[in-house]
Write an enzyme that holds these catalytic residues in place. Structure first.
Site, PDB file in Angstrom:
ATOM      1  N   LYS A   1       0.769  -1.077   0.042  1.00  0.00           N
ATOM      2  CA  LYS A   1      -0.120  -0.095  -0.189  1.00  0.00           C
ATOM      3  C   LYS A   1       0.854   1.177   0.111  1.00  0.00           C
ATOM      4  O   LYS A   1       0.490   2.249  -0.463  1.00  0.00           O
ATOM      5  CB  LYS A   1      -0.887  -0.045   1.095  1.00  0.00           C
ATOM      6  CG  LYS A   1      -2.027  -0.895   1.044  1.00  0.00           C
ATOM      7  CD  LYS A   1      -3.035  -0.972   2.096  1.00  0.00           C
ATOM      8  CE  LYS A   1      -4.046  -1.791   2.162  1.00  0.00           C
ATOM      9  NZ  LYS A   1      -5.154  -1.719   2.960  1.00  0.00           N
TER      10      LYS A   1
ATOM     11  N   LYS B   1       3.756   8.226  18.288  1.00  0.00           N
ATOM     12  CA  LYS B   1       3.150   8.004  16.989  1.00  0.00           C
ATOM     13  C   LYS B   1       1.790   8.833  16.902  1.00  0.00           C
ATOM     14  O   LYS B   1       1.256   9.104  16.168  1.00  0.00           O
ATOM     15  CB  LYS B   1       2.992   6.358  16.732  1.00  0.00           C
ATOM     16  CG  LYS B   1       4.338   5.925  16.300  1.00  0.00           C
ATOM     17  CD  LYS B   1       4.256   4.590  15.638  1.00  0.00           C
ATOM     18  CE  LYS B   1       3.603   4.403  14.552  1.00  0.00           C
ATOM     19  NZ  LYS B   1       3.592   3.055  13.885  1.00  0.00           N
TER      20      LYS B   1
ATOM     21  N   ASN C   1      -5.053   1.729  -1.578  1.00  0.00           N
ATOM     22  CA  ASN C   1      -5.455   0.530  -1.689  1.00  0.00           C
ATOM     23  C   ASN C   1      -6.171   0.373  -3.001  1.00  0.00           C
ATOM     24  O   ASN C   1      -6.548  -0.879  -3.293  1.00  0.00           O
ATOM     25  CB  ASN C   1      -6.336   0.082  -0.489  1.00  0.00           C
ATOM     26  CG  ASN C   1      -7.797   0.551  -0.506  1.00  0.00           C
ATOM     27  OD1 ASN C   1      -8.070   1.626  -1.361  1.00  0.00           O
ATOM     28  ND2 ASN C   1      -8.954  -0.049   0.055  1.00  0.00           N
TER      29      ASN C   1
ATOM     30  N   GLY D   1      -0.534   2.025  10.013  1.00  0.00           N
ATOM     31  CA  GLY D   1      -1.190   2.258   8.484  1.00  0.00           C
ATOM     32  C   GLY D   1      -2.980   2.164   8.597  1.00  0.00           C
ATOM     33  O   GLY D   1      -3.607   2.852   7.937  1.00  0.00           O
TER      34      GLY D   1
ATOM     35  N   ALA E   1      -1.951   3.374  15.778  1.00  0.00           N
ATOM     36  CA  ALA E   1      -1.319   4.447  15.008  1.00  0.00           C
ATOM     37  C   ALA E   1      -0.647   4.250  13.781  1.00  0.00           C
ATOM     38  O   ALA E   1       0.094   5.056  13.398  1.00  0.00           O
ATOM     39  CB  ALA E   1      -0.883   5.592  16.123  1.00  0.00           C
TER      40      ALA E   1
ATOM     41  N   ASN F   1      -2.443   4.692  21.441  1.00  0.00           N
ATOM     42  CA  ASN F   1      -1.288   3.823  20.802  1.00  0.00           C
ATOM     43  C   ASN F   1      -0.532   3.420  22.034  1.00  0.00           C
ATOM     44  O   ASN F   1      -0.361   4.028  23.156  1.00  0.00           O
ATOM     45  CB  ASN F   1      -0.598   4.626  19.834  1.00  0.00           C
ATOM     46  CG  ASN F   1       0.240   3.530  19.253  1.00  0.00           C
ATOM     47  OD1 ASN F   1      -0.345   2.464  18.647  1.00  0.00           O
ATOM     48  ND2 ASN F   1       1.652   3.773  18.936  1.00  0.00           N
TER      49      ASN F   1
END
Length: 276
Positions: free
Chosen positions: A69, A159, A90, A133, A131, A154
């Site tokens: 991706k 992140k 995607n 993709g 956090a 997270n």
């Protein structure tokens, strides 16, 4: 396949498990679209070449799954706003020498929550777990619904803080570690990979109550560990099978300009899962 059929593929590595060909075959039959949709296994170091070869063979578009991706995002010569925000692609559309990159994951999840489950996001307190993709891909579509607040949690807060700052102009958004979460949320979305290991994020069950809607992006024959935890504290739960169907429908619309009816396809997939 006939010479007149438009060609589409889902590209990944591995790819044999993908349900996308079955989903898109049903969409095509339902909407009378003359196309064929296959799986394409790309070498881990050969994604761009695989896409180039497919375009040369007349390919019209592709879905992209793990682990490509980010490469698809880099390969695209034009990006939709949601793909740009997600930093990952995607869905690819090949037309007039342009490689258009889109990300339909977030809008697919929102459609499944709001339309299929009948749960509003607008004006609600939303908790997004993770956090990575998967989380990044859904933030903009969630904020577009106008929640009262979105908190990204997270294991390591850095992140989450980075993501929150990137999307701050789109709505009220905060960041937290798992163990510092306080209070209950209207909607809790699990975008971590914990369910793959039959595990749960290390959060306090106090985030759930009987009015909470808990959504896991993963799906399977049985409820995930996250769904079982949430249900134990009274939450309404749903897995990500509907997200899979809805993101596919959004890709189909980008390519063909028609929207398939997702309900029957979702029901068939669910029945097939339960029958295994």
């Amino acid at each position: 396949m006939t010479a007149m059929q438009d060609r589409y593929v889902v590209i990944g590595n591995p790819i044999a498990h993908s349900k996308s060909p079955e989903i898109h075959a049903r969409f095509a039959a339902q909407t009378a679209q003359n196309l064929v949709y296959d799986r394409l296994l790309a070498p881990l170091d050969g994604f761009a070449r695989a896409v180039s070869d497919f375009i040369c063979q007349g390919g019209k578009g592709a879905n992209v799954t793990v682990p490509f991706k980010l490469e698809a995002h880099a390969l695209a010569t034009s990006l939709t706003e949601r793909a740009r925000a997600a930093g990952a692609v995607n869905t690819l559309k090949f037309e007039d020498g342009i490689i258009l990159g889109d990300n339909t994951d977030g809008v697919g999840m929102v459609a499944d929550i709001v339309r299929n489950a009948g749960v509003a996001i607008a004006g609600k307190k939303i908790l997004l777990l993770g956090a990575g993709g998967a989380a990044r891909g859904v933030i903009l579509p969630v904020l577009d619904e106008g929640p009262a607040e979105l908190v990204i949690a997270n294991r390591t807060v850095a992140k989450a803080v980075e993501l929150a700052s990137q999307f701050a102009q789109h709505g009220l958004i905060g960041a937290s570690t798992f163990d510092s979460l306080r209070g209950q949320f209207d909607v809790v979305i699990n975008a971590t990979s914990a369910s793959l290991a039959n595990d749960v994020p290390a959060i306090s069950p106090g985030v759930f109550c009987s009015d909470t809607f808990a959504y896991d992006m993963m799906y399977g024959k049985e409820p995930t560990a996250f769904m079982r935890l949430a249900a134990a504290y009274g939450a309404q739960v749903r897995d990500g099978l509907g997200m899979l169907v809805e993101q596919a429908a959004e890709s189909f619309y980008l390519w063909r300009g028609v929207r398939p009816d997702t309900a029957a396809v979702f029901t068939e997939l669910r029945e097939n899962l339960q029958a295994k």
